[in-house]
Design an enzyme around this catalytic site. Sequence first.
Site, PDB file in Angstrom:
ATOM      1  N   LYS A   1      47.825  61.805  32.829  1.00  0.00           N
ATOM      2  CA  LYS A   1      46.468  62.385  32.604  1.00  0.00           C
ATOM      3  C   LYS A   1      46.730  63.746  31.783  1.00  0.00           C
ATOM      4  O   LYS A   1      45.887  64.125  30.867  1.00  0.00           O
ATOM      5  CB  LYS A   1      45.595  62.528  33.773  1.00  0.00           C
ATOM      6  CG  LYS A   1      45.250  61.437  34.486  1.00  0.00           C
ATOM      7  CD  LYS A   1      43.870  60.751  33.790  1.00  0.00           C
ATOM      8  CE  LYS A   1      43.324  59.538  34.517  1.00  0.00           C
ATOM      9  NZ  LYS A   1      42.175  58.955  34.086  1.00  0.00           N
TER      10      LYS A   1
ATOM     11  N   GLU B   1      41.914  62.874  40.846  1.00  0.00           N
ATOM     12  CA  GLU B   1      42.244  61.927  40.297  1.00  0.00           C
ATOM     13  C   GLU B   1      42.803  60.776  40.991  1.00  0.00           C
ATOM     14  O   GLU B   1      43.695  60.983  41.997  1.00  0.00           O
ATOM     15  CB  GLU B   1      43.010  62.048  39.249  1.00  0.00           C
ATOM     16  CG  GLU B   1      43.427  60.813  38.189  1.00  0.00           C
ATOM     17  CD  GLU B   1      42.092  60.541  37.239  1.00  0.00           C
ATOM     18  OE1 GLU B   1      41.396  61.392  36.590  1.00  0.00           O
ATOM     19  OE2 GLU B   1      41.888  59.539  37.402  1.00  0.00           O
ATOM     20  N   ASP B   2      42.169  59.696  41.193  1.00  0.00           N
ATOM     21  CA  ASP B   2      42.744  58.642  42.199  1.00  0.00           C
ATOM     22  C   ASP B   2      42.891  58.847  43.483  1.00  0.00           C
ATOM     23  O   ASP B   2      43.899  58.459  44.266  1.00  0.00           O
ATOM     24  CB  ASP B   2      44.108  57.966  41.252  1.00  0.00           C
ATOM     25  CG  ASP B   2      43.750  57.285  40.246  1.00  0.00           C
ATOM     26  OD1 ASP B   2      42.475  57.338  39.583  1.00  0.00           O
ATOM     27  OD2 ASP B   2      44.633  56.745  39.494  1.00  0.00           O
TER      28      ASP B   2
ATOM     29  N   ASP C   1      37.139  62.752  38.001  1.00  0.00           N
ATOM     30  CA  ASP C   1      37.452  61.895  36.867  1.00  0.00           C
ATOM     31  C   ASP C   1      36.847  60.445  37.150  1.00  0.00           C
ATOM     32  O   ASP C   1      36.020  59.885  36.337  1.00  0.00           O
ATOM     33  CB  ASP C   1      38.628  61.986  36.232  1.00  0.00           C
ATOM     34  CG  ASP C   1      38.979  61.220  35.150  1.00  0.00           C
ATOM     35  OD1 ASP C   1      38.019  61.269  34.159  1.00  0.00           O
ATOM     36  OD2 ASP C   1      39.951  60.483  35.004  1.00  0.00           O
ATOM     37  N   ASP C   2      37.404  59.837  38.324  1.00  0.00           N
ATOM     38  CA  ASP C   2      37.033  58.405  38.422  1.00  0.00           C
ATOM     39  C   ASP C   2      35.603  58.223  38.723  1.00  0.00           C
ATOM     40  O   ASP C   2      34.998  57.151  38.248  1.00  0.00           O
ATOM     41  CB  ASP C   2      37.771  57.978  39.709  1.00  0.00           C
ATOM     42  CG  ASP C   2      39.116  57.949  39.426  1.00  0.00           C
ATOM     43  OD1 ASP C   2      39.915  57.387  38.354  1.00  0.00           O
ATOM     44  OD2 ASP C   2      39.939  58.947  40.045  1.00  0.00           O
TER      45      ASP C   2
ATOM     46  N   TYR D   1      49.890  55.975  29.372  1.00  0.00           N
ATOM     47  CA  TYR D   1      48.747  55.955  29.994  1.00  0.00           C
ATOM     48  C   TYR D   1      48.412  54.427  30.512  1.00  0.00           C
ATOM     49  O   TYR D   1      49.477  53.775  30.411  1.00  0.00           O
ATOM     50  CB  TYR D   1      47.488  56.526  29.079  1.00  0.00           C
ATOM     51  CG  TYR D   1      46.288  56.730  30.058  1.00  0.00           C
ATOM     52  CD1 TYR D   1      46.367  57.387  31.243  1.00  0.00           C
ATOM     53  CD2 TYR D   1      45.090  56.247  29.341  1.00  0.00           C
ATOM     54  CE1 TYR D   1      45.098  57.796  31.712  1.00  0.00           C
ATOM     55  CE2 TYR D   1      43.726  56.433  29.985  1.00  0.00           C
ATOM     56  CZ  TYR D   1      44.050  57.160  31.255  1.00  0.00           C
ATOM     57  OH  TYR D   1      42.534  57.318  31.571  1.00  0.00           O
TER      58      TYR D   1
ATOM     59  N   ARG E   1      44.604  55.811  45.816  1.00  0.00           N
ATOM     60  CA  ARG E   1      44.046  54.766  45.086  1.00  0.00           C
ATOM     61  C   ARG E   1      44.507  54.976  43.583  1.00  0.00           C
ATOM     62  O   ARG E   1      43.797  55.330  42.722  1.00  0.00           O
ATOM     63  CB  ARG E   1      42.776  54.773  45.037  1.00  0.00           C
ATOM     64  CG  ARG E   1      41.745  53.508  44.604  1.00  0.00           C
ATOM     65  CD  ARG E   1      41.668  53.460  43.259  1.00  0.00           C
ATOM     66  NE  ARG E   1      40.685  53.928  42.398  1.00  0.00           N
ATOM     67  CZ  ARG E   1      40.792  54.536  41.273  1.00  0.00           C
ATOM     68  NH1 ARG E   1      41.989  54.484  40.627  1.00  0.00           N
ATOM     69  NH2 ARG E   1      39.843  55.367  40.702  1.00  0.00           N
TER      70      ARG E   1
ATOM     71  N   ASN F   1      41.660  49.003  35.953  1.00  0.00           N
ATOM     72  CA  ASN F   1      43.064  49.170  35.305  1.00  0.00           C
ATOM     73  C   ASN F   1      44.143  48.795  36.508  1.00  0.00           C
ATOM     74  O   ASN F   1      43.660  48.879  37.562  1.00  0.00           O
ATOM     75  CB  ASN F   1      43.178  50.679  34.886  1.00  0.00           C
ATOM     76  CG  ASN F   1      42.211  51.053  33.899  1.00  0.00           C
ATOM     77  OD1 ASN F   1      42.165  50.332  32.843  1.00  0.00           O
ATOM     78  ND2 ASN F   1      41.552  52.193  34.240  1.00  0.00           N
TER      79      ASN F   1
END
Length: 614
Positions: free
Chosen positions: A206, A278-279, A301-302, A135, A188, A443
């Site tokens: 994830k 995600e992202d 999630d973000d 991760y 992203r 991150n």
Amino acid sequence: MSFSSLRSVRSILSYQKYLRYFQQQQSCLVTVTDEYRAVSKSRSSLKGVELLRNPALNKGMAFTLEERQHMGIHGLLPPAVLSQDVQALRVMINFRRLNDDLDRYSELMNLSDRNEKLFYRVIADNIEEIIPIVYTPTVGLACQKYGLVFKRPRGLFITIHDKGHIYDILCNWTEQQVKAIVVTDGERILGLGDLGAFGMGIPVGKLQLYTAIAGIPPQHCLPIMLDVGTNNQEISSNPLYIGIRQKRVTGKEYDEFIDEFMEAVVQRFGWDCLIQFEDFASHNAYRLLERYQKQYCTFNDDIQGTAAVVLAGLFGALRITNTKLVDNKYLFVGAGQAACGIADLLAHAMMREGATQEEAASRIWMYDVHGLIVEGRPQGDLEGPKSAYMKKGKPVKDLSAVVDYVKPSVLIGASGAGRLFHEAVLKTMGQINERPVIFALSNPTSRAECTAEEAYRETEGRCIFASGSPFKPVVYKDKTFYPGQGNNAYIFPAVSLATIACAARHVEEDMFLIAAQQLGLLVSQADLDAGRVYPPVTAIHEVTVKIAAHLAEHLYETKKAWNYPEPNDKEEFIRMQLYDTSYEYFGPKTWKWPEQHSSARNVPSIDEDVCLES
Ligand SMILES: NC(=O)C1=CN([C@@H]2O[C@H](COP(=O)(O)OP(=O)(O)OC[C@H]3O[C@@H](n4cnc5c(N)ncnc54)[C@H](OP(=O)(O)O)[C@@H]3O)[C@@H](O)[C@H]2O)C=CC1
Ligand SMILES: CC(=O)C(=O)O
Ligand SMILES: [Mg+2]
């Protein structure tokens, strides 16, 4: 006598001979788990070399002689039988001998390609050491280098050219029981920007946490890359690039593609298949969440997972400062999906504490690339979710001047821009506050707004610090500080575990507030005394189960759970569904393990040095 029965008699005879030999020579290495004694049923009828090539079933040298005989793999492995304990030790010895995190990542991915149970067993035993590899931060590096790292496909790659055929592609995935999908379009990836199809490392990582942290069986998980192109020229011109080499498709074509994907998932895997976004880049993330939230079993999630983990960290921090949410002033550095998601949930929580909407919004300030978000600011857009936190005030640009102007008690970085909390910013936070709260959430580590060491040093050890990627403990003036990890990994596995276990049809907003409250409650006084506003990563599995149990309680209470009859004890109900890393038994069903091997716990402790010497 038929040929096959002749073969089985021979097998039994030769098995007995080998067993006698190994009882004399190697009994200390052969272990049995309770599952072996329970004679579990294999979920596959694979035999022979195909069994060894299947990572979900393969046990490598842990296949016993009897199993090797029974499954037609005798002779395909070296003759020794190793327990999973010994295998796990061997993995860790090799892992620790590597000098490079990317190599460690590759080594672990190779292991998961060979032997899934061993992979998750090793993570469970060494969670603090391994999570930063599978991760953040290493997964970020792995995505950047995915062309090198990529050995074997995991999950599905669906491109814009597959529009009109997405259902057919989903049918190529042969696992029938997919219960959770993590999907990205790679625009992203962490704070690293558009990595196109190289971003597949994120859904993979994830979902590995789904299993490692939440115990959701890997066969229920499916990572998906929706490849609509990439605007990252450097990546797409890399000869090792794995995606389609074209500019990103946007607008109507993009929207139709995502719509078709959502419909196809339901058609293929059912209404209760959870889809975690995600992202995605901000401009799509919010839109898609609003569009699908009520219609599908989905969350972002973000936006939502991050909001919950940060709110939980704030609950912890306020136990140290002995204040209420509304007593504080918050400055967000970065006003994108993560920041706005946090701000919205924070405002909601303040309102639950009795504040009005205006009061709550008045406590939250935002700062983006163009400076403080104030009315009439000459540059930069002021539209979208951040507009709810726009203030009347001076359009200050320099961040330390902004901190001096706003005088926040809580500074939250979610910019993906690297070291924005420089010395003057941190020092000013320390001058304004007795116990400044500083969260550097971006991150991977290279994108964090400051390091833990910088935060403690510049505030003379007074700050309450958390970061999105892990930092080692910091010694400042003879005192050791333990930074907490403010990462949505404390939330999304729990939310997904509860949603799947209860067969809920939607992931409602209130689940994130409940998850935040529960996570906040699971921060012990000892954690707070160590300066940590999250439980240690070593406790993340237990924390996840507890949060999921509360969420399950809530889902049944509000009639959102479809898994009937309702279990009395929700925690036990959750625990019963968790993935077990012990190996399956592949021998004949009537067979009983000899008495002297009956307990896995009889294994003598293994001396690592002896393994290294030989
Ligand atoms: N710890 C955790 O669990 C999580 C961490 N994150 C991290 O948060 C970061 C941001 O993610 P996300 O919100 O999705 O990204 P977005 O792209 O949605 O938002 C980034 C925001 O930061 C602003 N920004 C960028 N550069 C600067 C700068 N130099 N100075 C001030 N503001 C800047 C952008 O401004 P503008 O709007 O003007 O472009 C934008 O508002 C990422 O690094 C991500 O890894 C995300 C989710 C979870
Ligand atoms: C943690 C996470 O989801 C991110 O950085 O995007
Ligand atoms: Mg993310």
